[in-house]
Design a protein around this motif. Structure first.
Motif, PDB file in Angstrom:
ATOM      1  N   VAL A 195      -7.867  -6.296  -1.795  1.00 26.60           N
ATOM      2  CA  VAL A 195      -7.149  -5.814  -0.615  1.00 26.60           C
ATOM      3  C   VAL A 195      -8.050  -4.876   0.172  1.00 26.60           C
ATOM      4  O   VAL A 195      -8.627  -3.940  -0.387  1.00 26.60           O
ATOM      5  CB  VAL A 195      -5.849  -5.087  -1.011  1.00 26.60           C
ATOM      6  N   PRO A 219      -2.384  -3.196   4.734  1.00 26.78           N
ATOM      7  CA  PRO A 219      -3.100  -3.897   3.662  1.00 26.78           C
ATOM      8  C   PRO A 219      -3.255  -5.382   3.987  1.00 26.78           C
ATOM      9  O   PRO A 219      -2.321  -6.027   4.472  1.00 26.78           O
ATOM     10  CB  PRO A 219      -2.218  -3.673   2.433  1.00 26.78           C
ATOM     11  N   SER A 229      -3.775   0.394  -2.851  1.00 22.95           N
ATOM     12  CA  SER A 229      -3.289  -0.951  -2.552  1.00 22.95           C
ATOM     13  C   SER A 229      -3.114  -1.755  -3.833  1.00 22.95           C
ATOM     14  O   SER A 229      -3.891  -1.611  -4.774  1.00 22.95           O
ATOM     15  CB  SER A 229      -4.270  -1.681  -1.623  1.00 22.95           C
ATOM     16  N   PRO A 260      -7.583  -2.597   3.512  1.00 22.30           N
ATOM     17  CA  PRO A 260      -6.686  -2.152   4.580  1.00 22.30           C
ATOM     18  C   PRO A 260      -7.367  -2.192   5.948  1.00 22.30           C
ATOM     19  O   PRO A 260      -8.569  -1.971   6.075  1.00 22.30           O
ATOM     20  CB  PRO A 260      -6.339  -0.713   4.177  1.00 22.30           C
ATOM     21  N   ALA A 301       0.841  -1.199   0.000  1.00 25.81           N
ATOM     22  CA  ALA A 301       0.000   0.000   0.000  1.00 25.81           C
ATOM     23  C   ALA A 301       0.871   1.242   0.000  1.00 25.81           C
ATOM     24  O   ALA A 301       2.025   1.222   0.442  1.00 25.81           O
ATOM     25  CB  ALA A 301      -0.928   0.004   1.211  1.00 25.81           C
TER      26      ALA A 301
END
Length: 204
Positions: A110, A150, A102, A112, A83
């Motif tokens: 992905v 991430p 990401s 986060p 990320a």
């Protein structure tokens, strides 16, 4: 990843004549085909583009006959996501959305994970939805540092810090005297007499 095999031939006249042929038999469901180099060599270079199990078959030939096929399995592990983040500016008491950019080598989704890294003792509100977007509400002016990690559903990547600078919110003034007019507050007054004016100010 390099896959290597060795072969032997009982016929001395065939030494140096052996050739190889690699075949990809199977790959993880839905995965793109791996990048391969050396399909006719004893060593095959494989770059898997998704995690999972890949099955290869290799045979050796001396130009007249082939060997029994040998099966080679390659298990590709998950690659963690990464990320990158930019800084943000916010307003005191106003909710704002925070995101990071990401990427995932395996093409996984992905999301986060957000935490507060440094609020400096200042109040705040923080919530994150399943997609990984954070809703952040600063409770004081100054700098906040949040941390986004991430996550691709299997592994976490290296966290990144996201700074949010909260600007000072200006005060507001309410005039308590007079009546609203088209251009502001209208106060009736007579010449030569004092006119009491009253107002109230607040600062968030």
């Amino acid at each position: 990843v390099t896959l290597s095999v060795d072969a032997s031939d009982a016929d001395p006249g065939d030494v140096g004549r052996l050739e190889w042929r690699w075949t990809l038999d199977s790959a993880p469901p839905g995965a793109p085909l791996p990048v391969v180099d050396g399909l006719q060599d004893a060593s095959l270079d494989v770059t898997p583009l998704a995690r999972g199990l890949y099955a290869f078959t290799v045979v050796a030939t001396d130009g007249e006959s082939e060997s029994v096929p040998a099966r080679v399995l390659l298990a590709a592990d998950n690659n963690p996501p990464s990320a990158s983040a930019a800084s943000f500016h916010g307003r005191l008491g106003v909710a704002m959305s925070l995101t990071v950019a990401s990427t995932d080598p395996d093409g996984d989704t992905v999301a986060p994970r957000w935490t507060m890294a440094d609020a400096g003792g200042k109040p705040f509100g923080l919530q994150a939805d399943p997609s990984g977007t954070a809703s952040f509400t600063p409770g004081a002016k100054g700098r906040y540092v949040l941390r986004a990690t991430p996550f691709d559903g299997t592994d976490e990547g290296a966290p990144v810090d996201v700074s949010v600078d909260v600007d000072n919110a200006p005060p507001t003034v309410v005039v308590l005297s007079g009546e609203p007019g088209p251009d502001g507050i209208v106060i009736q007054a007579k010449t030569g007499r004092d006119v009491p004016l009253a107002s109230r100010a607040s600062d968030p």
